[in-house]
Design a protein around this motif. Structure first.
Motif, mmCIF file in Angstrom:
data_model
loop_
_atom_site.group_PDB
_atom_site.id
_atom_site.type_symbol
_atom_site.label_atom_id
_atom_site.label_comp_id
_atom_site.label_asym_id
_atom_site.label_seq_id
_atom_site.Cartn_x
_atom_site.Cartn_y
_atom_site.Cartn_z
ATOM 1 N N GLU A 141 -8.439 -0.765 0.551
ATOM 2 C CA GLU A 141 -7.740 0.415 0.453
ATOM 3 C C GLU A 141 -8.453 1.391 -0.171
ATOM 4 O OE1 GLU A 141 -3.942 -0.405 -1.396
ATOM 5 O OE2 GLU A 141 -3.637 -2.047 -0.372
ATOM 6 N N TRP A 151 -9.242 -6.208 4.370
ATOM 7 C CA TRP A 151 -8.413 -5.249 4.174
ATOM 8 C C TRP A 151 -8.996 -4.354 3.034
ATOM 9 C CZ3 TRP A 151 -3.612 -3.432 5.955
ATOM 10 C CH2 TRP A 151 -2.819 -2.671 5.144
ATOM 11 N N VAL A 181 -6.461 3.267 4.593
ATOM 12 C CA VAL A 181 -6.694 1.985 4.661
ATOM 13 C C VAL A 181 -7.380 1.400 5.799
ATOM 14 C CG1 VAL A 181 -5.668 -0.311 5.094
ATOM 15 C CG2 VAL A 181 -4.460 1.413 3.587
ATOM 16 N N ALA A 235 0.960 -1.172 0.067
ATOM 17 C CA ALA A 235 -0.124 0.002 0.007
ATOM 18 C C ALA A 235 0.853 1.262 -0.080
ATOM 19 C CB ALA A 235 -0.899 -0.001 1.396
#
Length: 349
Positions: free
Chosen positions: A294, A292, A274, A261
């Motif tokens: 983003e 997870w 995030v 990331a």
């Protein structure tokens, strides 16, 4: 006769009486039982062999019991003892017996025994004291046995852990090398992955019961990226304790996701964020789901080739949960989600 059933006896904590005359056997059993000493008895050779198999702490034998078959049966038992054991044997001799010859013969036949001789008649206090001292010595031997067993188990566990760590380091090295475009990139990535591995191993080592919480893993992994009070990684979930293997795997996976990331995804631009969360389902069997996501970073395109991070994530999370993770290269940000039975990865959940 006062005696305990062989099924109720534990190794090294009871007395085996060898006395062919019932009067002697009854007296010794009653005397020792009155002092809370657990007693078993044997007369015939088959019965004696069976009783010896229960590993008595002490052998108390009258002179009349020392027949050649008994001498051989006891000798066989003593030869089979482990190195830490030295069985005490109390022998009750007759005043008129050739005591010197008997002592010499027993020392030859039973070299692995701590022999204590009493000449009858012997006072009850003296006999009970000798038996109690012998039992105490046997219990100390049992402590040595348990210590040796623990040491062996610890060495096996240490060997297993070292092999696992070396395998992890080797895998990290090889896959980092294949994905590196320069020596500096390789050095930075390899150092970061080893640091993540060291952090979680240290945390698990100091944790009670070798368990570690997801919250602690999150703090260890994301802590270095909280700069100037700014937290661009949002986390949340209930208290969940992971076992050592699952905790290590999750920490390394989060490190890979975070590194990716920062380089290419949601943390590579000032507006990026995030979200990492975990939930535990109700009902049985309970499931743990981790997610997870983003957002706010550059537009994501699915790579033309699968890199180390993605390969590791899929392999490690599949091994951890027993199900393959879902990794999606969505235009608005990378997403990774996986779920599995909680008991597979948790401690006392």
């Amino acid at each position: 006769m006062i005696a305990t059933s062989p099924d109720d006896l534990s190794a090294l904590d009871h007395v085996l009486i060898l006395a062919p005359y019932r009067k002697d056997a009854d007296y010794l059993s009653r005397l020792l039982s009155e002092h809370d000493i657990r007693v078993d008895t044997g007369s015939g050779i088959d019965e004696i062999t069976e009783r010896l198999a229960a590993s008595p702490g002490i052998l108390v034998a009258t002179h009349e019991a020392l027949t050649p078959p008994v001498l051989e049966a006891v000798a066989d038992h003593l030869r089979a003892q482990p190195a830490w054991a030295e069985m005490p044997v109390v022998v009750l001799l007759d005043r008129a017996s050739p005591n010197t010859r008997v002592r010499t013969e027993l020392s030859r036949a039973w070299p692995r025994a701590r022999q204590l001789f009493y000449q009858r008649p012997v006072t009850s206090v003296e006999l009970v004291s000798g038996v109690q001292s012998g039992l105490l010595a046997r219990l100390r031997q049992r402590d040595v046995r348990d210590y040796i067993a623990r040491e062996i188990e610890l060495r096996r566990e240490l060997n297993h852990r070292v092999k696992n760590i070396l395998a992890s380091v080797t895998s990290i090295f090889e896959m980092t090398r294949r994905g590196a475009t320069s020596l500096d990139d390789f050095s930075d990535d390899f150092r970061g992955r080893l640091h993540a591995l060291a952090n979680v191993h240290s945390a698990v080592f100091h944790a009670v019961g070798e368990a570690i919480s997801i919250r602690e893993i999150v703090e260890l992994t994301f802590g270095p990226y909280y700069q100037h009070g700014e937290n661009r990684i949002t986390t949340g979930g209930p208290p969940v304790m992971l076992n050592r293997e699952a905790g290590t795997t999750l920490a390394l996976c989060l490190h890979e996701l975070t590194t990716n990331a920062i380089k290419y995804g949601g943390l590579s631009s000032p507006e990026g964020r995030v979200d990492f969360d975990w939930i535990v389902s109700e009902g049985e069997p309970r499931e743990l789901r981790i997610s997870w996501r983003e957002r706010g970073g550059p537009i994501v395109k699915e790579p033309s080739r699968v890199g180390y991070g993605t390969r590791y994530l899929r392999s490690a999370l599949t091994s951890m949960f027993g199900q393959r993770p879902v990794v999606m290269f969505r235009p608005d940000g990378l997403q990774c989600e996986v779920r599995g039975i909680l008991s597979r990865v948790s401690c006392n959940q």
